[in-house]
Design a protein around this motif. Sequence first.
Motif, PDB file in Angstrom:
ATOM      1  N   ALA A   1       0.839  -1.012   0.037  1.00  0.00           N
ATOM      2  CA  ALA A   1      -0.097  -0.050   0.027  1.00  0.00           C
ATOM      3  C   ALA A   1       0.819   1.295   0.066  1.00  0.00           C
ATOM      4  CB  ALA A   1      -0.986   0.093   1.199  1.00  0.00           C
ATOM      5  N   ASP A   2       1.979   1.274   0.787  1.00  0.00           N
ATOM      6  CA  ASP A   2       2.705   2.676   0.861  1.00  0.00           C
ATOM      7  C   ASP A   2       3.366   2.933  -0.387  1.00  0.00           C
ATOM      8  OD1 ASP A   2       2.160   2.624   3.443  1.00  0.00           O
ATOM      9  OD2 ASP A   2       4.027   1.742   4.168  1.00  0.00           O
ATOM     10  N   LYS A   3       3.939   1.804  -1.208  1.00  0.00           N
ATOM     11  CA  LYS A   3       4.307   1.907  -2.473  1.00  0.00           C
ATOM     12  C   LYS A   3       3.535   2.353  -3.635  1.00  0.00           C
ATOM     13  CE  LYS A   3       8.327  -1.253  -1.883  1.00  0.00           C
ATOM     14  NZ  LYS A   3       9.021  -2.521  -2.516  1.00  0.00           N
ATOM     15  N   ALA A   4       2.449   1.722  -3.402  1.00  0.00           N
ATOM     16  CA  ALA A   4       1.429   2.309  -4.433  1.00  0.00           C
ATOM     17  C   ALA A   4       0.731   3.846  -4.215  1.00  0.00           C
ATOM     18  CB  ALA A   4       0.064   1.402  -4.214  1.00  0.00           C
ATOM     19  N   LYS A   5       0.639   4.133  -2.902  1.00  0.00           N
ATOM     20  CA  LYS A   5       0.346   5.522  -2.484  1.00  0.00           C
ATOM     21  C   LYS A   5       1.453   6.505  -3.153  1.00  0.00           C
ATOM     22  CE  LYS A   5      -0.650   4.617   1.651  1.00  0.00           C
ATOM     23  NZ  LYS A   5      -1.428   4.923   2.919  1.00  0.00           N
ATOM     24  N   ASP A   6       2.686   6.170  -2.949  1.00  0.00           N
ATOM     25  CA  ASP A   6       3.797   6.919  -3.379  1.00  0.00           C
ATOM     26  C   ASP A   6       3.771   7.011  -4.873  1.00  0.00           C
ATOM     27  OD1 ASP A   6       5.083   7.220  -0.963  1.00  0.00           O
ATOM     28  OD2 ASP A   6       6.472   5.641  -1.138  1.00  0.00           O
ATOM     29  N   ALA A   7       3.448   5.686  -5.733  1.00  0.00           N
ATOM     30  CA  ALA A   7       3.184   5.874  -7.259  1.00  0.00           C
ATOM     31  C   ALA A   7       2.014   6.809  -7.578  1.00  0.00           C
ATOM     32  CB  ALA A   7       2.908   4.860  -7.623  1.00  0.00           C
ATOM     33  N   VAL A   8       1.022   6.777  -6.719  1.00  0.00           N
ATOM     34  CA  VAL A   8      -0.269   7.890  -7.178  1.00  0.00           C
ATOM     35  C   VAL A   8       0.209   9.321  -6.912  1.00  0.00           C
ATOM     36  CG1 VAL A   8      -2.344   8.660  -6.048  1.00  0.00           C
ATOM     37  CG2 VAL A   8      -1.895   6.310  -6.412  1.00  0.00           C
ATOM     38  N   ASP A   9       1.279   9.558  -5.983  1.00  0.00           N
ATOM     39  CA  ASP A   9       1.800  10.915  -5.772  1.00  0.00           C
ATOM     40  C   ASP A   9       2.456  11.217  -6.829  1.00  0.00           C
ATOM     41  OD1 ASP A   9       0.592  11.571  -3.151  1.00  0.00           O
ATOM     42  OD2 ASP A   9       1.995  10.785  -1.976  1.00  0.00           O
TER      43      ASP A   9
ATOM     44  N   TYR B   1      -5.050  21.563 -13.959  1.00  0.00           N
ATOM     45  CA  TYR B   1      -6.031  20.797 -13.342  1.00  0.00           C
ATOM     46  C   TYR B   1      -5.698  20.192 -11.922  1.00  0.00           C
ATOM     47  CZ  TYR B   1      -7.297  21.032 -18.127  1.00  0.00           C
ATOM     48  OH  TYR B   1      -7.685  21.203 -19.467  1.00  0.00           O
ATOM     49  N   ALA B   2      -4.860  21.174 -11.226  1.00  0.00           N
ATOM     50  CA  ALA B   2      -4.412  20.534 -10.037  1.00  0.00           C
ATOM     51  C   ALA B   2      -5.573  20.170  -8.949  1.00  0.00           C
ATOM     52  CB  ALA B   2      -3.660  21.814  -9.397  1.00  0.00           C
ATOM     53  N   ASP B   3      -6.678  20.970  -8.811  1.00  0.00           N
ATOM     54  CA  ASP B   3      -7.500  20.499  -7.890  1.00  0.00           C
ATOM     55  C   ASP B   3      -8.248  19.156  -8.295  1.00  0.00           C
ATOM     56  OD1 ASP B   3      -8.780  21.649 -10.425  1.00  0.00           O
ATOM     57  OD2 ASP B   3     -10.519  22.279  -9.420  1.00  0.00           O
ATOM     58  N   LYS B   4      -8.485  18.982  -9.528  1.00  0.00           N
ATOM     59  CA  LYS B   4      -9.080  17.797  -9.948  1.00  0.00           C
ATOM     60  C   LYS B   4      -8.109  16.509  -9.840  1.00  0.00           C
ATOM     61  CE  LYS B   4     -12.262  19.559 -13.363  1.00  0.00           C
ATOM     62  NZ  LYS B   4     -12.225  20.775 -12.750  1.00  0.00           N
ATOM     63  N   VAL B   5      -6.775  16.683 -10.000  1.00  0.00           N
ATOM     64  CA  VAL B   5      -5.639  15.911  -9.834  1.00  0.00           C
ATOM     65  C   VAL B   5      -5.705  15.442  -8.511  1.00  0.00           C
ATOM     66  CG1 VAL B   5      -3.217  15.386  -9.827  1.00  0.00           C
ATOM     67  CG2 VAL B   5      -4.331  16.324 -11.793  1.00  0.00           C
ATOM     68  N   ASP B   6      -5.624  16.290  -7.369  1.00  0.00           N
ATOM     69  CA  ASP B   6      -5.686  16.315  -5.937  1.00  0.00           C
ATOM     70  C   ASP B   6      -6.776  15.326  -5.690  1.00  0.00           C
ATOM     71  OD1 ASP B   6      -3.287  17.546  -5.931  1.00  0.00           O
ATOM     72  OD2 ASP B   6      -4.211  19.369  -5.032  1.00  0.00           O
ATOM     73  N   MET B   7      -7.986  15.616  -6.067  1.00  0.00           N
ATOM     74  CA  MET B   7      -9.147  14.810  -5.883  1.00  0.00           C
ATOM     75  C   MET B   7      -8.992  13.276  -6.343  1.00  0.00           C
ATOM     76  SD  MET B   7     -12.948  16.480  -6.233  1.00  0.00           S
ATOM     77  CE  MET B   7     -12.578  16.994  -7.648  1.00  0.00           C
ATOM     78  N   ALA B   8      -8.385  13.205  -7.471  1.00  0.00           N
ATOM     79  CA  ALA B   8      -8.409  11.820  -8.188  1.00  0.00           C
ATOM     80  C   ALA B   8      -7.324  11.406  -6.970  1.00  0.00           C
ATOM     81  CB  ALA B   8      -7.693  11.956  -9.357  1.00  0.00           C
ATOM     82  N   GLN B   9      -5.974  11.813  -6.610  1.00  0.00           N
ATOM     83  CA  GLN B   9      -5.243  11.183  -5.733  1.00  0.00           C
ATOM     84  C   GLN B   9      -5.890  10.850  -4.442  1.00  0.00           C
ATOM     85  OE1 GLN B   9      -2.307  14.616  -6.161  1.00  0.00           O
ATOM     86  NE2 GLN B   9      -0.750  13.102  -6.514  1.00  0.00           N
ATOM     87  N   ASP B  10      -6.519  11.789  -3.677  1.00  0.00           N
ATOM     88  CA  ASP B  10      -7.211  11.261  -2.365  1.00  0.00           C
ATOM     89  C   ASP B  10      -8.033  10.079  -2.769  1.00  0.00           C
ATOM     90  OD1 ASP B  10      -5.952  13.449  -1.446  1.00  0.00           O
ATOM     91  OD2 ASP B  10      -7.658  14.690  -1.448  1.00  0.00           O
TER      92      ASP B  10
ATOM     93  N   ALA C   1      -7.963   7.751  -4.974  1.00  0.00           N
ATOM     94  CA  ALA C   1      -7.100   6.551  -5.196  1.00  0.00           C
ATOM     95  C   ALA C   1      -6.417   6.149  -4.035  1.00  0.00           C
ATOM     96  CB  ALA C   1      -6.018   6.947  -6.363  1.00  0.00           C
ATOM     97  N   LYS C   2      -5.727   6.863  -3.089  1.00  0.00           N
ATOM     98  CA  LYS C   2      -5.315   6.666  -1.830  1.00  0.00           C
ATOM     99  C   LYS C   2      -6.231   5.938  -0.986  1.00  0.00           C
ATOM    100  CE  LYS C   2      -1.618  10.140  -1.959  1.00  0.00           C
ATOM    101  NZ  LYS C   2      -1.101  11.341  -1.179  1.00  0.00           N
ATOM    102  N   ASP C   3      -7.690   6.430  -1.046  1.00  0.00           N
ATOM    103  CA  ASP C   3      -8.670   5.916  -0.162  1.00  0.00           C
ATOM    104  C   ASP C   3      -8.706   4.286  -0.631  1.00  0.00           C
ATOM    105  OD1 ASP C   3      -8.670   8.299   1.330  1.00  0.00           O
ATOM    106  OD2 ASP C   3     -10.548   8.951   0.497  1.00  0.00           O
ATOM    107  N   PHE C   4      -8.804   4.210  -1.899  1.00  0.00           N
ATOM    108  CA  PHE C   4      -9.287   3.023  -2.368  1.00  0.00           C
ATOM    109  C   PHE C   4      -8.124   2.055  -1.978  1.00  0.00           C
ATOM    110  CE2 PHE C   4      -8.575  -0.716  -5.565  1.00  0.00           C
ATOM    111  CZ  PHE C   4      -9.832  -0.772  -5.640  1.00  0.00           C
ATOM    112  N   ILE C   5      -7.009   2.613  -2.064  1.00  0.00           N
ATOM    113  CA  ILE C   5      -5.739   1.693  -1.779  1.00  0.00           C
ATOM    114  C   ILE C   5      -5.569   1.216  -0.270  1.00  0.00           C
ATOM    115  CG2 ILE C   5      -2.976   1.600  -1.482  1.00  0.00           C
ATOM    116  CD1 ILE C   5      -2.978   3.383  -4.263  1.00  0.00           C
TER     117      ILE C   5
END
Length: 66
Positions: A15-23, A37-46, A48-52
Motif C-alpha cells: 500500500a505504501d509503494k502504491a500511494k507513493d506511485a499515485v503521488d 487541473y491541480a484541484d482535480k488531480v488532487d481529488m483523484a489522488q485522494d 485513489a489513496k482511499d481505495f488503496i
Amino acid sequence: MSIVDKVKEMFGGHADKAKDAVDKAGDMVDDKTGGKYADKVDMAQDKAKDFIEGAKPKSDGGQSAQ
C-alpha cells in the motif's frame, strides 16, 4: 473474483509503494499541464489513496464487509 478484488489483493502488501506511485503520477500530470487541473488531480489522488487504504489486509484474513 472481480477485477476490484484482484486489484485489492495486488495492493494489499504494498500500500505504501502504491500511494507513493499515485503521488508521483499526480505530480507528473500537474507538471505536464502546468497545474491547470491541480484541484482535480488532487481529488483523484485522494480517491485513489482511499481505495488503496481500503485494500490493506485486515486481521480477519483480508475480508472486509462491504
